[in-house]
Scaffold this active site. Structure first.
Site, PDB file in Angstrom:
ATOM      1  N   ASP A 305       6.962  25.872   8.014  1.00 23.48           N
ATOM      2  CA  ASP A 305       7.682  25.905   9.530  1.00 23.48           C
ATOM      3  C   ASP A 305       8.990  25.782   9.446  1.00 23.48           C
ATOM      4  O   ASP A 305       9.557  25.528   8.515  1.00 23.48           O
ATOM      5  CB  ASP A 305       6.747  24.699  10.159  1.00 23.48           C
ATOM      6  CG  ASP A 305       6.886  25.068  11.806  1.00 23.48           C
ATOM      7  OD1 ASP A 305       7.744  25.913  12.275  1.00 23.48           O
ATOM      8  OD2 ASP A 305       6.198  24.331  12.651  1.00 23.48           O
ATOM      9  N   TRP A 306       9.653  26.094  10.511  1.00 24.80           N
ATOM     10  CA  TRP A 306      10.992  26.023  10.645  1.00 24.80           C
ATOM     11  C   TRP A 306      11.773  24.708  10.642  1.00 24.80           C
ATOM     12  O   TRP A 306      11.671  23.924  11.354  1.00 24.80           O
ATOM     13  CB  TRP A 306      11.420  26.963  12.015  1.00 24.80           C
ATOM     14  CG  TRP A 306      11.394  28.339  11.908  1.00 24.80           C
ATOM     15  CD1 TRP A 306      12.515  29.156  12.082  1.00 24.80           C
ATOM     16  CD2 TRP A 306      10.506  29.073  11.240  1.00 24.80           C
ATOM     17  NE1 TRP A 306      12.315  30.342  12.053  1.00 24.80           N
ATOM     18  CE2 TRP A 306      11.139  30.266  11.401  1.00 24.80           C
ATOM     19  CE3 TRP A 306       9.264  29.141  10.769  1.00 24.80           C
ATOM     20  CZ2 TRP A 306      10.260  31.826  10.868  1.00 24.80           C
ATOM     21  CZ3 TRP A 306       8.631  30.314  10.073  1.00 24.80           C
ATOM     22  CH2 TRP A 306       8.975  31.643  10.635  1.00 24.80           C
TER      23      TRP A 306
END
Ligand code: NOJ
Length: 882
Positions: A305-306
């Site tokens: 995920d970012w």
């Protein structure tokens, strides 16, 4: 380039991994209320995750054989720098999409474009806004899930997207207040599992890689990221840890639904922000190496995920294959991989076979879905809807055409309308109030939720407000509306077509006008809502997660004001999940209630189709409407409970969430999981169970092959320097070095030590296979069909209708839920006619996870099958002889 301190850190694995709440030494009931203050700790408090190395290399099993061979052939041609470039994003706002890998110009291989969301193409124009996952779950309809996936996939493909960042099964929906539950499907793992598998198939058949997310136990927004929540004034240094026992992990969160996504061939899986048993989701060797790649046999690639990556070498060894968006934190220009991964491979910290495996997994997913033929250049830009803009938005470089405004919607509006209508659940219908005829004497429509957002449908960035009718939640799981048909518009069209009278009051606080209009109306339709979303946005004090389960925008008072003056009031709820219906559901003046979820762009038309009987409702609740918030037994951890260390979210309820909890606690919900009315009625009879001859369960044994190494590489750092002819884009992440001195190039004064590397992590020799594994989705024998169950469903009403027959199983043990959903089928039946419901029960459906054997077992407790129309209306049952 620089190594952050975390780059060298490896998580300290304590010897404890909690095997099971069922284990006699662990309590099976809640010792502390969830969200407790941490002074009196339960068995999960500070749980630890055991190390599992090496990271399994893909073997091309299942449907991946051809894609694997092609990927190996491709990766074999690559240089080390090119391989690194495939694995590392170029940095936040470095290119057009929310995530972009580096490209391989030598082979004409473009950068991969990764784009949200699970309900359409995010940050783009000329796209559709599909109903949310949590809505279409209610259709209990495999075809709808597939078709929605296919249409979303084809919109992504035509915009030039390689990877659609969806579907979602994490959160599963442990607590009804969870901000992003609506992005996923249902707190029931079987319903979610079938929905995610169909979505993956649909997206990938359209030629786009699906990224199933967020792996795993990503059940709340509070404390998911340190910087985000420091920004809200909470002081702590590591993300929340979801602490879970082995049985709960397997029976609720992993298999299903993630196993089903893997079995359906999901090309990618996104690891989550949270920690699992105090080890970060994107560096957790137990969940990534052992559970996902070992036990579930996942063949695709794990993407972070970012900003969910917190280490370099260790996350690679723990099973991460791609880092997104590539920089350590947005726009730092620093990276854990890129340059540092190049150095780590050259100096041997990360073995070459691991980098080869990372690149092979990415390319195998690419070939599996046919990206080599389906790909078109990216023709939109996430950072502007203007035609002209910067190719590198953050660096403000390369100005030109960045958005071609390609209309990719085709006829999707029609299916969106149909899917949303067929996902609308009829909860109450006194005296056949519905369907309406359109010839009602005086129709009044109430509520902000019936009307436009005064700022336009996309007036709030990422839908971060609750203005006007609610058709999706907020956050990255959104798309821009091409239009939003409001309920008021659609109902008005209907009434005017029939020559009737319609008036509306859509200000929820205009009490006297509301009461006056309600007093004149023969039929009142009240629209109310409840919203939630992702943690980077707060709306009305709800930071991602909901603060409560009440209606928003004064909804209860609105209903009360209308019902006080109109004895024929229809309530329509647009919401992200359950709300408390207690104040009004049994009011006699409330003659009908509909749950319309988050229907997407055709909202008004979909609800009008149901209200006026063009669509006979057939949807069923994908969750429970309880009487009180406390009745759910689970809640968000809203307060830090471990000082400034990672908050400890102990999943002490085990597998008992939603209806499983209500059943065990003997609580009466208002409307139970699986419930939903039709304009017709149905009767169940004639249960028959056909038993199949099935061989014994065979634990997988033997060893894998050795890890393949695809090509050679130089160990001279001079070969990896920035090319002299490259004019570097500022803040862009590259695989190159700016010095031949590794300490210099990595900007890390402590460079040189590799004593943090876990034992066995670099071992590429043949490894024992996991007994519960053996193929994508786990041991293939788990899917053996033991029984086929049939029953007769008769339409006893007067209109044609669809009925979702539901099959539940009792596994019979003292710690098993009363019943668990195992299968379902939707049948269309003419009035008076009967149809045969038929559904299979597999070995996995009858098995429990045994934490000692580390495998699935069918216990000796008596097993019973139930068939009926909801989790509590199960008129047919039979003991299964196994
Ligand atoms: C963070 C979200 O958690 C994830 O779901 C999303 O795909 C990325 N941001 C990219 O927008």
């Amino acid at each position: 380039m620089h190594f952050s301190p975390e780059f060298w850190s490896i998580f300290s694995f304590l010897p404890l991994f909690v095997p099971s709440l069922r284990d006699p030494e662990y309590p099976s009931s809640t010792p502390n209320p969830p969200g407790g203050n941490g002074t009196e700790h339960d068995a999960l408090w500070l749980a630890a995750s055991p190390p599992k190395y090496p990271s399994p290399w893909m073997d091309g099993s299942g449907e991946w054989a051809t894609a694997y061979k092609r990927a190996q052939a491709f990766v074999s041609q690559l240089t080390l720098l090119e391989k690194v470039n495939l694995t590392t994003g170029v940095g936040w706002q470095g290119e057009d999409c929310v995530g972009n890998t580096g490209e391989i110009p030598r082979l004409g291989f473009p950068a991969l474009c990764l784009q949200d969301s699970p309900l359409g193409v995010r940050n783009a124009d000329y796209v559709s806004a599909f109903p949310a996952g949590g809505s279409v779950a209610a259709s209990f309809d495999r075809e709808i899930w597939y078709q929605r996936g296919f249409e979303m996939g084809s919109e992504h493909r035509k915009k030039g997207v390689d990877v659609q960042l969806g579907p979602v099964v994490g959160p599963l929906g442990r607590s009804p207040e969870g901000g992003r539950n609506w992005e996923g499907f249902s707190p029931d793992p079987v319903l979610s599992g079938i929905a995610v598998a169909q979505s993956v198939r649909g997206i990938q058949d359209a030629g786009v890689i699906a990224c199933t997310k967020h792996f795993i136990m990503n059940e709340q927004e509070h404390f998911r990221q340190v910087a985000e929540w420091n920004g809200y004034g909470y002081v702590f240094d590591e993300a929340i840890s979801s602490n879970v026992d082995d049985v709960t992990m397997h029976e609720l969160y992993l298999c299903k639904p993630f196993a089903d996504a893997v079995r359906a061939g999901t090309g990618s899986i996104m690891c989550s922000y949270n920690q699992i048993n105090n080890s970060y989701g994107c560096a957790n060797s137990y969940t990534l190496n052992h559970l996902l790649k070992g036990e579930l046999g996942f063949q695709g690639f794990v993407m972070s995920d970012w900003q969910a990556q917190h280490s370099g070498v260790s996350s690679s060894l723990a099973g991460l294959d791609m880092t997104m968006p590539g920089d350590t934190l947005f726009n730092t220009g620093y990276t854990f991989w890129g340059t540092n991964l190049t150095i780590a491979v050259v100096n041997g910290s990360v073995p070459m076979w691991r980098l080869d495996d990372m690149a092979t997994r990415i390319m195998a997913a690419y070939y599996l879905v046919g990206r080599d033929e389906a790909s078109v250049p990216v023709n939109f830009n996430s950072w502007t809807t203007d035609t002209f803009g910067y190719q590198h938005a953050f660096a403000k470089l390369d100005y030109g055409v960045v958005n071609e405004h390609v209309d990719v919607r085709e006829e999707h509006g029609r299916t969106i309308r149909d899917h949303a209508a067929r996902s609308t659940v009829l909860l109450k219908n006194t005296g056949n109030t519905l369907p309406l005829t359109g010839k009602e004497k005086f129709t009044a429509v109430f509520g902000e939720d019936a009307d436009n957002n005064p700022w336009g449908p996309n007036g709030c960035s990422d839908r971060g407000c609750d203005n006007g009718t609610l058709a999706m939640g907020w956050g990255s799981g959104t798309s821009n509306f091409p239009y939003l048909v409001t309920p008021l518009t659609a109902i008005q069209n209907e009434v005017l077509f029939n020559g009737g009278i319609i008036q509306s009051e859509t200000q929820n606080w205009a009490y006297s006008q509301i009461m006056s209009l309600a007093g004149q109306a023969s039929t009142s339709i009240v629209f109310v809502n409840a919203d939630s979303g992702e943690g980077y946005i707060g709306v009305d004090g709800n930071i991602g997660d909901r603060n409560n389960l009440t209606l928003w925008r004064n909804g209860e008072a609105l209903i009360q004001n209308v019902t006080a003056y109109c004895n024929n009031t229809i309530v329509v709820i647009h919401s992200v999940g359950p709300v408390l219906l207690t104040p009004y559901y049994d009011n006699d003046n409330v003659t009908a209630i509909l749950w319309a979820g988050l229907p997407g762009e055709q909202s008004g038309n979909s609800i009008a189709d149901v209200l006026y009987g063009r669509v006979n409702p057939s949807a069923k609740l994908p969750f429970t409407f309880g009487r009180t918030r406390e009745d759910y037994g689970t809640d968000i951890l809203y307060d830090l409970n471990n000082g400034e260390n990672a908050a400890q979210d102990d999943f002490v309820e085990g597998i008992f969430i939603d209806y499983r909890h209500f059943d065990r606690a003997g609580l009466d919900p208002i409307y139970e999981f699986g419930y939903g009315l039709s304009y017709s009625t149905f009767a169940y009879s004639g249960l028959q169970v056909e038993k199949h001859a099935v061989g014994p369960y065979m634990p997988t044994n033997g060893t894998t092959k050795a890890a393949p190494v695809l090509g050679n590489y130089s160990r001279d750092l001079a070969d990896y320097q920035f090319p002299s002819n490259l004019s570097a884009v500022p803040f862009y992440i590259y695989p190159y070095l700016n010095s031949t001195d590794a300490a210099d190039a990595s900007d890390d004064p402590s460079y040189g030590s590799d004593d943090f590397i876990p034992e066995g992590a670099r071992d590429g020799s043949p490894q024992p296979r996991v007994a519960a594994g053996g193929g994508p989705g786990g041991n293939p024998r788990l899917y053996d069909v033991f029984f086929t169950v049939r029953a007769t469903i008769q339409n006893t009403g007067s209109v044609v209708g669809e009925e979702v027959g539901q099959l539940y199983v009792s596994l019979g043990g003292p710690n098993d839920p009363k019943v668990v959903l195992r299968n379902f089928n939707k049948l269309s039946i003419a009035p008076g006619a009967s149809a045969t419901f038929s559904a299979d029960i597999t070995r996995r459906d009858l098995s429990n996870w045994d934490p000692v054997q580390q495998n699935w077992v069918i216990t000796s407790y008596p097993k019973t099958v139930f068939v009926g129309s909801s989790s509590r209306k199960l008129p047919l049952s039979q003991r299964l002889s196994i």
